[in-house]
Write a protein that holds these residues in place. Structure first.
Motif, short mmCIF file in Angstrom:
data_model
loop_
_atom_site.label_atom_id
_atom_site.label_comp_id
_atom_site.label_asym_id
_atom_site.label_seq_id
_atom_site.Cartn_x
_atom_site.Cartn_y
_atom_site.Cartn_z
N LEU A 180 -6.35 0.60 -1.93
CA LEU A 180 -6.81 1.08 -0.84
C LEU A 180 -5.82 2.29 -0.94
O LEU A 180 -4.33 1.92 -0.68
N GLU A 181 -6.36 3.51 -0.48
CA GLU A 181 -5.42 4.68 -0.46
C GLU A 181 -5.58 5.31 0.92
O GLU A 181 -6.64 5.70 1.34
N PHE A 182 -4.25 5.57 1.47
CA PHE A 182 -4.20 6.14 2.70
C PHE A 182 -3.87 7.63 2.48
O PHE A 182 -3.20 7.62 1.66
N ARG A 183 -4.39 8.33 3.12
CA ARG A 183 -4.31 9.94 3.07
C ARG A 183 -4.17 10.57 4.36
O ARG A 183 -4.63 10.19 5.20
N GLY A 184 -3.07 11.52 4.30
CA GLY A 184 -2.77 12.11 5.60
C GLY A 184 -1.54 13.27 5.44
O GLY A 184 -1.77 13.60 4.49
N VAL A 216 4.02 1.85 2.47
CA VAL A 216 3.41 1.40 3.80
C VAL A 216 3.82 0.15 3.81
O VAL A 216 3.67 -0.90 3.07
N TYR A 244 0.80 -1.17 -0.02
CA TYR A 244 0.01 -0.08 0.03
C TYR A 244 0.79 1.15 0.01
O TYR A 244 2.03 1.29 0.21
N VAL A 265 0.78 5.73 1.21
CA VAL A 265 0.34 6.72 1.78
C VAL A 265 0.45 8.03 0.78
O VAL A 265 1.89 8.27 0.59
#
Length: 131
Positions: free
Chosen positions: A112-116, A86, A73, A75
């Motif tokens: 699945l995309e993580f954002r922050g 990730v 994944y 981020v």
């Protein structure tokens, strides 16, 4: 594999920044000054289709490329657009057969995309911001 493709792949695998095609072009031009931007784009897309690299279609930004074709994944920073791998989180094991049964789709992949907010942008906020 052509020399141009080999150099593009070497440069891409030598970084962890997930560069855009324009950034890959600038990296490769140092070794092959006469290479065209179109050649870089064409080879990146070809290598992505062949599974040698990953093409990251990140929401709200340009396509980026990852020299690590393995399932993992990413981020994305919502401020600067930086994309990082990730590590240490295994990919989600989705019940593909059930999803196909429910949707009628033949599933090929999932994203699945993580954002922050990345550490650099958080540091620019100053102490205590966003805590």
């Amino acid at each position: 594999m052509t020399r141009q493709r080999a150099v593009i792949l070497e440069e891409l695998r030598g970084v962890t920044t997930h560069p855009t095609a324009d950034e890959v072009y600038e990296m490769v031009r140092k070794r092959i000054p006469r290479i065209s931007l179109a050649t870089v784009y064409r080879n990146l897309e070809l290598m992505a289709r062949e599974g040698l690299i990953q093409r990251l279609d990140v929401a709200g930004g340009p396509k980026r490329y990852d020299g690590d074709p393995g399932l993992h994944y990413h981020v994305r920073c919502v401020r600067c657009g930086r994309v990082d791998d990730v590590h240490g989180i295994p990919p989600v094991d989705l019940p593909q057969a059930r999803l196909e049964q429910v949707t009628g789709y033949r599933l090929l992949a999932h994203r699945l995309e993580f954002r922050g907010v990345c550490p650099a942008c958080r540091g620019a906020e100053g102490p205590g911001a966003g805590s």
